[in-house]
Design a protein around this motif. Structure first.
Motif: not given
Length: 495
Positions: A394-398, A453-473
């Protein structure tokens, strides 16, 4: 249709009030999680019923409050506010899960304040009346002050009071600007109103250009201090560093400064007495913040303080993109707010996990942590790579949108901002190399990886960073119509 905007404020407030009366940590965390999940459900309902093809206000509600002063309880959601509400609704339950196993005094107050903070921030995002807007704006100070002051680091008292004084003074200056807007409009129309959209529309008819500039700058000052932008940033490194991990993430979710820039300042800008001067000022402050924050991040030895200055640098893209006044530069600045919230959440969670496990945040005292904490290493790498602008995240898109389209109107400031790219890559890679790779520092003893719990929390956010980085629409489409409306207003005024 559900009164979604009001429920998004009311639900976390109710759960916060109940949470304050719980007796155990599990009760407090459990109620906090349930409240945040209900808020997430309401947000998803709003998102799924949101029309991205229009810049019009949706889920609008208005009830007279103080009629003789023109004060109404007016709330609504559009493409400026929806992404930020979504960001908060996603991260807060994950933050509660991340903090679940941490031992701290008065967990009922801790989780109650988190939910209070969520309600206050969403209140700012949906408010369409200046009085309602300001009440929620000031309310955000309270939970953040106590979270830092009670559960922060060794210098928590200094950091919390500095944050409160700096931002409260800036808010009072902003309030003077709001009153100036109200009374000048009242003098011209004879009709009292605090409606944000009506006062912005009336702003262009103010006779004195000097008065328009003074009102604009007073309101803008409140937003730039909260964003923050250089030189109004000095509260940031102390507050971000001394706050507990949850507090640091809550600071990251405090996007009300940038939101105010898009909601209020940019629509007012074309009608100021000297719009080109205001644009140059915003461009300079934005580009300088990018470079200044990156240089200060480069020289930090404390991992968390480095991330704090990195945040200052990245928020400079919000100011620069706003000043670019091209639809996609403004959209990029809006997207930077959303992206920054996700990325910095991972980074501060990483720093908090390292401090809890090793007892230190000093980068040179770490080393080789990837051998002992492989899950953290992977997730932390995602956050750091996104922060330095790696394509596909996502950082690249912005940053691409801001730099590419701001160049149309502000080429000099964009070239200045480009100097920070190498510096940004340098301090991110240096910190990762020193902290996570190389020879393990045996002085750290036997350490464990982050919990599930920490793996899950950070993992979900990391997946969103990847998902919206590939598909920001899914997020970017909500912003574009509002960006076009802002830019078209500037074009009509010849700016």
């Amino acid at each position: 249709m559900l009164p979604v905007a009001s429920l998004l404020i009311l639900v976390p407030l109710i759960f916060a009030a109940v949470t304050f009366f719980t007796k155990t940590k599990d009760q407090a965390a459990g109620l906090g999680l349930i409240g945040s999940l209900v808020t997430l459900g309401l947000t998803l309902y709003a998102y799924l019923n949101f029309d991205s093809s229009t810049a019009a206000m949706q889920f609008y509600e208005s009830v007279p409050w103080v009629p003789f002063l023109g004060i109404n309880y007016s709330v609504g959601i559009d493409g400026i506010s929806m992404p930020l509400i979504l960001l908060n609704a996603i991260v807060i339950p994950l933050l509660i899960l991340f903090s679940w196993k941490e031992d701290r005094e008065a967990p009922n107050r801790f989780y109650g304040l988190i939910l209070t903070m969520q309600a206050a921030v969403i209140g700012v995002f949906v408010a369409l009346d200046f009085v309602v807007f300001y009440i929620f704006w000031e309310l955000t100070l309270v939970p953040l002050f106590f979270i830092v002051n009670i559960w922060g680091g060794e210098k928590r008292a200094h950091a919390s009071y500095k944050f409160f004084i700096y931002t409260h003074v800036a808010s009072l200056v902003m309030l003077l600007g709001i009153f100036g807007l109200f009374y000048t409009a009242l003098h011209q129309t004879g009709i009292p109103t605090f409606d944000i959209r009506e006062l912005i529309a009336q702003f262009q008819f103010f006779e004195s250009g000097l008065m328009r500039d003074a009102i604009f700058l007073a309101i803008l000052f409140g937003f730039l201090a909260k964003l923050p932008t250089f030189p109004f940033h000095s509260w940031l490194p102390d507050a971000y560093t001394e706050a507990p991990t949850a507090g640091s993430v809550l600071f990251i979710l405090l996007k009300i400064g940038g939101y105010g820039l898009f909601r209020i300042s940019l629509p007012m800008l074309p009608n100021t007495g000297n719009p080109n001067l205001m644009i140059m000022m915003l461009g300079l402050l934005g580009s300088f913040s990018i470079v200044y924050g990156a240089l200060l991040a480069l020289r930090q030895k404390d991992l968390k303080r480095m991330i704090a200055y990195s945040s200052l640098s990245h928020m400079g893209f919000v100011t620069l993109g706003s000043a670019g006044l091209v639809a996609l530069s403004v959209s990029g600045a809006m997207f930077q707010q959303f992206s920054h919230g996700l990325i910095m959440s991972i980074m501060f969670m990483s720093a908090g996990a390292i401090q809890t496990t090793t007892g230190t945040r000093i980068i040179n005292d770490l080393g080789g942590l990837a051998r002992k904490m492989p899950m953290l290493a992977v997730l932390m790498m995602v956050g750091f790579m996104a922060s330095l602008g790696l394509p596909g995240l996502t950082g690249f898109i912005a940053e691409f949108l801001v730099l590419t389209f701001s160049f149309v109107n502000l080429p000099g400031f964009v070239l200045l901002a480009l100097l920070a790219i190498v510096i940004t890559a340098g301090y991110h890679l240096w910190a990762m190399q020193r902290a996570m790779f190389g020879v393990y520092n045996e002085k750290l003893g036997s350490i464990r990886d982050i919990n599930s719990m920490q793996v899950f929390s950070m993992g979900v956010i990391a997946l969103l960073v990847l998902y919206f980085g590939l598909n920001p629409s899914p997020v970017l489409n909500m912003m574009i119509k509002n960006s076009e409306a802002i830019v078209s207003l500037a074009a009509v005024m010849g700016v």
